[in-house]
Design an enzyme around this catalytic site. Structure first.
Site, PDB file in Angstrom:
ATOM      1  N   SER A 299    -104.789   2.287  94.036  1.00  0.00           N
ATOM      2  CA  SER A 299    -103.718   2.933  93.276  1.00  0.00           C
ATOM      3  C   SER A 299    -103.898   2.595  91.808  1.00  0.00           C
ATOM      4  O   SER A 299    -104.520   1.579  91.453  1.00  0.00           O
ATOM      5  CB  SER A 299    -102.361   2.423  93.762  1.00  0.00           C
ATOM      6  OG  SER A 299    -101.341   2.664  92.814  1.00  0.00           O
TER       7      SER A 299
ATOM      8  N   TYR B 266     -97.429  -5.389  95.587  1.00  0.00           N
ATOM      9  CA  TYR B 266     -98.161  -4.143  95.835  1.00  0.00           C
ATOM     10  C   TYR B 266     -99.351  -4.029  94.882  1.00  0.00           C
ATOM     11  O   TYR B 266    -100.473  -3.704  95.310  1.00  0.00           O
ATOM     12  CB  TYR B 266     -97.217  -2.951  95.658  1.00  0.00           C
ATOM     13  CG  TYR B 266     -97.894  -1.609  95.776  1.00  0.00           C
ATOM     14  CD1 TYR B 266     -98.287  -1.113  97.022  1.00  0.00           C
ATOM     15  CD2 TYR B 266     -98.150  -0.825  94.654  1.00  0.00           C
ATOM     16  CE1 TYR B 266     -98.906   0.121  97.138  1.00  0.00           C
ATOM     17  CE2 TYR B 266     -98.768   0.402  94.762  1.00  0.00           C
ATOM     18  CZ  TYR B 266     -99.147   0.866  96.004  1.00  0.00           C
ATOM     19  OH  TYR B 266     -99.773   2.096  96.114  1.00  0.00           O
TER      20      TYR B 266
END
Length: 325
Positions: free
Chosen positions: A160, A185
Site C-alpha cells: 500500500s 497497518y
C-alpha cells in the site's frame, strides 16, 4: 532494486483494468496461488488470471465462504490456509509440494486492515504484521521448491502507499506499547516492500522474481457500512450522497482497476527480466523521496528510498526467520 526502479513506459494507465492488462496474455498450463483470492481485489485477481488460462488456487481461512464467493468461475479452486497459524501454512505448503506441481504465480494478497484495538495472533504477534508479512514470509519460503520448479516464477505481494509513511518498530514489532492502528497497518505494508527487496535479491538467480504492488485505494461500490461513511467522506472516497468516488489518476479505483497492477506484476511480459521493484498504476513506480502530505485529493503512493532500504530488508528477513524458528 534502485537501478530497476524506473518506469517502463507501458501502454497501460491508472484506469486500466485487469482484463486490459492481461489481454493477449496466455497463461494456459500455469499455476497461480492467491491468498485471500475470494474477496474484493483478490476475487478479481483470481477471475482475471483464470480467464487468461491459469489454474488458480484460492488460499482462504474460511473455505466455505471462499467457495461461495468464487462459485461459477472456471479454473478456480479453494484450499484452506490460515496465515496466522504456522501449522496451517506448513500443511498447505506440504500438500502443494507433495503434488509436484510448480507455482508460476504466488500472489500474497490477504491482509488485515485497521483494527481499533490491539489484536494478537496465537503466537503473540500483532495481527496486521502477522497476516500481511509473517504469514506470507513463511508461505513463500515453504513454497520455494514449487516456485523454483516453475523455471520462471513471480511472487507478488500486495502492499500500500502507506508503506511510504510506515516504519518498522524493531524493538516493539507487536505494539505492546503505544498501539496505533494506522502505524501498525503501515508497518505491515513497509514490511511487504522490504520482503520483496530481499526475496528478489536472494531468489533472482533461481529464476524467481518478486514485486510489491500498490493497487490504489479500493473501497468497492458500496453501499458502505454506516460507521465508515464519515471517514470515507473526510478522505474524499465518497461524495456527499455516500457514493464511491472513482478517480484513478489520484489513486481512487474500482475493484477492476485496483486488481490490474496485481495481475500486471503476476503475469505481464513487460516485467520479464525485472524484479525487486515496487509497482503502481501498471508500471514500475517513480522513485520519489519528497515528503508529501496525504489529503483528500492527493494520496502519495510512489516508491521512496527509505521503504526499500536493502539493509533494512536483510534485517527484517533475518528477524522474521527468528520469529518463526
Amino acid at each position: 532494486m534502485t537501478s530497476q526502479q524506473i518506469p517502463l513506459g507501458t501502454p497501460f494507465t491508472a484506469a486500466s483494468t485487469a482484463t486490459d492488462v492481461l489481454r493477449g496474455v496466455d497463461l494456459t498450463g500455469e499455476e497461480a496461488i492467491v491468498t485471500g483470492g475470494h474477496s474484493r481485489l483478490g476475487r478479481e485477481v483470481s477471475r482475471a488470471l483464470a480467464a487468461a488460462g491459469a489454474s488458480v488456487t484460492v488460499a482462504a481461512r474460511d473455505t466455505a465462504r471462499a467457495a461461495e464467493a468464487v462459485a461459477g468461475i472456471d479454473g478456480v479452486r479453494v484450499e484452506q490456509l490460515d496465515l496466522t497459524d504456522p501449522d496451517s501454512i506448513d500443511a498447505f505448503a506440504t500438500r502443494w509440494n507433495e503434488t509436484g506441481r510448480p507455482v508460476h504465480m504466488l500472489v500474497n494478497n490477504a491482509a488485515v486492515l485497521f483494527t481499533p484495538e490491539l489484536q494478537l495472533d496465537a503466537r503473540g504477534h500483532e495481527l496486521a504484521f502477522s497476516t500481511s508479512h509473517l504469514g506470507h514470509f513463511q508461505l513463500t519460503r515453504a513454497l520455494l521448491p514449487a516456485l523454483r520448479a516453475a523455471h520462471g516464477a513471480r511472487v507478488v505481494t500486495v502492499t500500500s502507499g502507506a508503506a511510504r509513511i510506515g516504519g518498522v518498530r524493531w524493538d516493539d514489532l507487536d505494539f505492546r506499547s503505544g498501539y496505533d492502528p494506522l502505524a501498525a497497518y503501515a508497518q505491515s505494508k513497509r514490511a511487504n516492500v522490504l520482503f520483496t527487496v530481499e526475496l528478489d535479491r536472494r531468489s533472482a538467480g533461481q529464476d524467481i522474481r518478486a514485486f510489491a504492488v500498490h493497487p490504489g485505494v479500493v473501497i468497492g461500490p458500496g453501499p458502505h457500512a454506516p460507521g465508515r461513511v464519515d471517514s470515507y467522506r473526510a478522505q474524499g472516497l465518497v461524495d456527499e450522497h455516500g457514493a464511491t468516488v472513482i478517480d484513478p489518476e489520484v489513486g481512487k479505483k474500482t475493484v477492476e482497476q485496483g486488481a490490474a497492477t496485481i495481475v500486471f506484476g503476476a503475469a505481464s511480459p513487460w516485467l520479464d527480466g525485472v524484479g525487486g521493484v515496487y509497482l503502481k498504476d501498471n508500471d514500475v513506480a517513480v522513485l520519489d523521496d519528497v515528503e508529501r502530505p496525504v489529503t483528500a485529493d492527493s494520496i502519495p503512493a510512489d516508491a521512496n528510498s527509505a521503504m526499500r532500504d536493502p539493509a533494512d530488508a536483510r534485517r527484517l528477513w533475518e528477524l522474521s526467520e527468528q520469529l518463526l524458528a
